[in-house]
Design a protein around this motif. Sequence first.
Motif, PDB file in Angstrom:
ATOM      1  N   SER A  20      26.600   7.431  22.529  1.00  0.00           N
ATOM      2  CA  SER A  20      26.199   6.256  23.129  1.00  0.00           C
ATOM      3  C   SER A  20      25.261   4.939  22.359  1.00  0.00           C
ATOM      4  CB  SER A  20      25.548   6.307  24.604  1.00  0.00           C
ATOM      5  OG  SER A  20      24.274   7.075  24.374  1.00  0.00           O
ATOM      6  N   PHE A  21      24.891   5.554  21.147  1.00  0.00           N
ATOM      7  CA  PHE A  21      24.089   4.664  20.169  1.00  0.00           C
ATOM      8  C   PHE A  21      24.727   4.406  19.065  1.00  0.00           C
ATOM      9  CE2 PHE A  21      21.212   5.989  23.401  1.00  0.00           C
ATOM     10  CZ  PHE A  21      20.030   4.960  23.292  1.00  0.00           C
ATOM     11  N   VAL A  22      26.097   4.773  19.016  1.00  0.00           N
ATOM     12  CA  VAL A  22      26.932   4.452  17.743  1.00  0.00           C
ATOM     13  C   VAL A  22      27.710   3.054  18.131  1.00  0.00           C
ATOM     14  CG1 VAL A  22      28.539   5.406  16.413  1.00  0.00           C
ATOM     15  CG2 VAL A  22      26.930   6.910  17.149  1.00  0.00           C
ATOM     16  N   LEU A  23      28.017   2.483  17.159  1.00  0.00           N
ATOM     17  CA  LEU A  23      28.786   1.088  17.289  1.00  0.00           C
ATOM     18  C   LEU A  23      29.979   1.104  16.448  1.00  0.00           C
ATOM     19  CD1 LEU A  23      25.377  -0.394  17.129  1.00  0.00           C
ATOM     20  CD2 LEU A  23      26.508  -1.107  18.914  1.00  0.00           C
ATOM     21  N   LYS A  24      30.937   0.317  17.216  1.00  0.00           N
ATOM     22  CA  LYS A  24      32.301   0.007  16.582  1.00  0.00           C
ATOM     23  C   LYS A  24      32.147  -1.090  15.379  1.00  0.00           C
ATOM     24  CE  LYS A  24      35.023   1.964  20.397  1.00  0.00           C
ATOM     25  NZ  LYS A  24      36.090   1.653  21.259  1.00  0.00           N
ATOM     26  N   ILE A  25      32.698  -0.885  14.453  1.00  0.00           N
ATOM     27  CA  ILE A  25      32.777  -2.049  13.532  1.00  0.00           C
ATOM     28  C   ILE A  25      34.216  -2.642  13.267  1.00  0.00           C
ATOM     29  CG2 ILE A  25      32.452  -2.698  10.650  1.00  0.00           C
ATOM     30  CD1 ILE A  25      29.943  -2.044  12.208  1.00  0.00           C
ATOM     31  N   SER A  26      34.441  -3.668  13.371  1.00  0.00           N
ATOM     32  CA  SER A  26      35.768  -4.370  13.536  1.00  0.00           C
ATOM     33  C   SER A  26      36.043  -5.361  12.423  1.00  0.00           C
ATOM     34  CB  SER A  26      36.122  -4.962  14.571  1.00  0.00           C
ATOM     35  OG  SER A  26      35.130  -5.936  15.041  1.00  0.00           O
TER      36      SER A  26
ATOM     37  N   ASP B  90      36.881   6.674  11.931  1.00  0.00           N
ATOM     38  CA  ASP B  90      36.465   5.428  12.228  1.00  0.00           C
ATOM     39  C   ASP B  90      35.120   4.945  11.343  1.00  0.00           C
ATOM     40  OD1 ASP B  90      38.343   5.471  14.211  1.00  0.00           O
ATOM     41  OD2 ASP B  90      36.855   5.884  15.801  1.00  0.00           O
ATOM     42  N   LEU B  91      34.973   3.655  11.282  1.00  0.00           N
ATOM     43  CA  LEU B  91      34.050   2.670  10.666  1.00  0.00           C
ATOM     44  C   LEU B  91      33.242   2.550  11.806  1.00  0.00           C
ATOM     45  CD1 LEU B  91      35.945   0.533   8.289  1.00  0.00           C
ATOM     46  CD2 LEU B  91      34.439   2.644   7.778  1.00  0.00           C
ATOM     47  N   VAL B  92      31.894   2.866  11.569  1.00  0.00           N
ATOM     48  CA  VAL B  92      30.801   2.847  12.706  1.00  0.00           C
ATOM     49  C   VAL B  92      29.457   2.155  11.987  1.00  0.00           C
ATOM     50  CG1 VAL B  92      31.956   4.527  14.239  1.00  0.00           C
ATOM     51  CG2 VAL B  92      30.009   5.039  12.470  1.00  0.00           C
ATOM     52  N   GLY B  93      28.754   1.811  13.089  1.00  0.00           N
ATOM     53  CA  GLY B  93      27.281   1.269  12.556  1.00  0.00           C
ATOM     54  C   GLY B  93      26.491   1.984  13.547  1.00  0.00           C
ATOM     55  N   VAL B  94      25.030   2.234  13.061  1.00  0.00           N
ATOM     56  CA  VAL B  94      23.837   2.541  13.733  1.00  0.00           C
ATOM     57  C   VAL B  94      22.713   1.497  13.286  1.00  0.00           C
ATOM     58  CG1 VAL B  94      22.254   4.621  13.920  1.00  0.00           C
ATOM     59  CG2 VAL B  94      24.720   4.998  13.405  1.00  0.00           C
ATOM     60  N   GLY B  95      22.269   1.279  14.480  1.00  0.00           N
ATOM     61  CA  GLY B  95      20.993   0.235  14.263  1.00  0.00           C
ATOM     62  C   GLY B  95      19.583   0.989  14.146  1.00  0.00           C
ATOM     63  N   CYS B  96      18.645   0.148  14.947  1.00  0.00           N
ATOM     64  CA  CYS B  96      17.389   0.514  15.072  1.00  0.00           C
ATOM     65  C   CYS B  96      16.960   1.638  15.833  1.00  0.00           C
ATOM     66  CB  CYS B  96      16.653  -0.762  15.437  1.00  0.00           C
ATOM     67  SG  CYS B  96      16.808  -2.158  14.408  1.00  0.00           S
ATOM     68  N   MET B  97      17.948   2.262  16.792  1.00  0.00           N
ATOM     69  CA  MET B  97      17.650   3.255  17.825  1.00  0.00           C
ATOM     70  C   MET B  97      18.767   4.251  17.892  1.00  0.00           C
ATOM     71  SD  MET B  97      17.064   0.896  21.271  1.00  0.00           S
ATOM     72  CE  MET B  97      18.684   0.037  21.115  1.00  0.00           C
ATOM     73  N   VAL B  98      18.549   5.454  18.108  1.00  0.00           N
ATOM     74  CA  VAL B  98      19.358   6.665  18.218  1.00  0.00           C
ATOM     75  C   VAL B  98      19.299   7.122  19.446  1.00  0.00           C
ATOM     76  CG1 VAL B  98      19.686   6.856  15.761  1.00  0.00           C
ATOM     77  CG2 VAL B  98      17.761   8.043  17.019  1.00  0.00           C
ATOM     78  N   ASP B  99      18.268   6.820  20.321  1.00  0.00           N
ATOM     79  CA  ASP B  99      18.316   7.418  21.805  1.00  0.00           C
ATOM     80  C   ASP B  99      17.233   6.681  22.649  1.00  0.00           C
ATOM     81  OD1 ASP B  99      19.006   8.998  23.715  1.00  0.00           O
ATOM     82  OD2 ASP B  99      18.337  10.952  22.739  1.00  0.00           O
ATOM     83  N   SER B 100      17.258   6.833  23.797  1.00  0.00           N
ATOM     84  CA  SER B 100      16.190   6.456  24.869  1.00  0.00           C
ATOM     85  C   SER B 100      16.345   7.262  25.938  1.00  0.00           C
ATOM     86  CB  SER B 100      16.407   4.828  25.401  1.00  0.00           C
ATOM     87  OG  SER B 100      17.838   4.812  25.826  1.00  0.00           O
ATOM     88  N   CYS B 101      15.387   7.141  27.008  1.00  0.00           N
ATOM     89  CA  CYS B 101      15.310   7.978  28.038  1.00  0.00           C
ATOM     90  C   CYS B 101      16.608   8.171  28.777  1.00  0.00           C
ATOM     91  CB  CYS B 101      14.044   7.796  28.743  1.00  0.00           C
ATOM     92  SG  CYS B 101      14.321   6.484  30.003  1.00  0.00           S
ATOM     93  N   GLN B 102      17.216   6.956  28.915  1.00  0.00           N
ATOM     94  CA  GLN B 102      18.656   7.044  29.974  1.00  0.00           C
ATOM     95  C   GLN B 102      18.439   7.063  31.356  1.00  0.00           C
ATOM     96  OE1 GLN B 102      21.946   7.214  27.704  1.00  0.00           O
ATOM     97  NE2 GLN B 102      20.203   5.943  26.782  1.00  0.00           N
TER      98      GLN B 102
END
Length: 352
Positions: free
Chosen positions: A140-146, A83-95
């Motif tokens: 949960s911090f990975v994004l789908k690229i379309s 899959d092609l994916v994106g990662v932005g400015c965050m990779v986690d949070s307290c949830q």
Amino acid sequence: MTTAHGYAATSSTAALAPFSFERRAPGPLDVALDVLHCGVCHSDLHTARNEWHNTVYPTMPGHEIVGRVTAVGDLVSKFKVGDLVGVGCMVDSCQHCQPCADGLEQYCDNGFTGTYNGPEQGTGANTYGGYSDHMVVRESFVLKISHDEGALAAVAPLLCAGITTYSPLRQWNVGPGSKVGIVGLGGLGHMGVKIAAAMGAHVVLFTTSAGKREDALRLGAKEVVVSRNPDEMAAHAGSLDFILDTVAAPHDLDAFLALLKLDGTMTLVGAPDRPHPSPNVFSLIMKRRRLAGSLIGGIRQTQEMLDFCARHGIVSDIEAIRMDEINTAYERMLKSDVKYRFVVDMATLKAA
């Protein structure tokens, strides 16, 4: 653990240089990806040079990341290898805080984990960003690229510049019938023009450079105002519903607040290394105007932005560079000598 290779700075005065380190092995909820392209954000430079006085060295910037999935954990359900994916400015949070529950991880009460310059949730360890050959990120911090695969390099800056401008435009309901000012035509500003225009707004671009007029119109602005020209500024007094100020250098905010209508809002997304001059209170109270700020967007909204941009054919205007050109790119970025975002072709990392 796997050995990763990239470019990092070891002090505020050191040039970025080859650096090797260990990435964690993918856990049950992790996605591993090879980094294909990584945008170069002004925040990268601020961090590498410790201009915000919070850098942990060594630091490896990069938070506008497009990659291809190479492995997934046993409990991962949204992604598969290839899959092609994106990662932005965050990779986690307290949830578990209220902002996280509301999909506003960027405002996590306990502090989100930045893609670089950590600290990592639980361990406090430093995080290393996208100027590297591969990454391991919580699903949960990975994004789908379309977007089409041929546009991937130009998609990368959407992961920061795109969401930084999209989020406030959505928050303040920009759309058909809105008259919107975009201040600055750089990496953020050119995305603001494209996205606001695609939302149906009448876009007015404010710039200090008359030479940017033609480009602003090409990108979707309906009008261009040279902000150093008092007559051009006065012609727009009290006429704008919303202003998005993308400039990352201290400047006079009152000149722009005067352009807002009654109940208009001006939102700051540029992050200068020194404070803006304080606005005159009368610029706000006489027309019940609002001066606000905005920080990227949550994961849900970032996916919404990527899907919106794919539907509207929006990508960033970029200049692709090799990894070993990153220090030159930083110097050029300081001179605004790029239209409008550098993106590192990570295939060049091995040779570098």
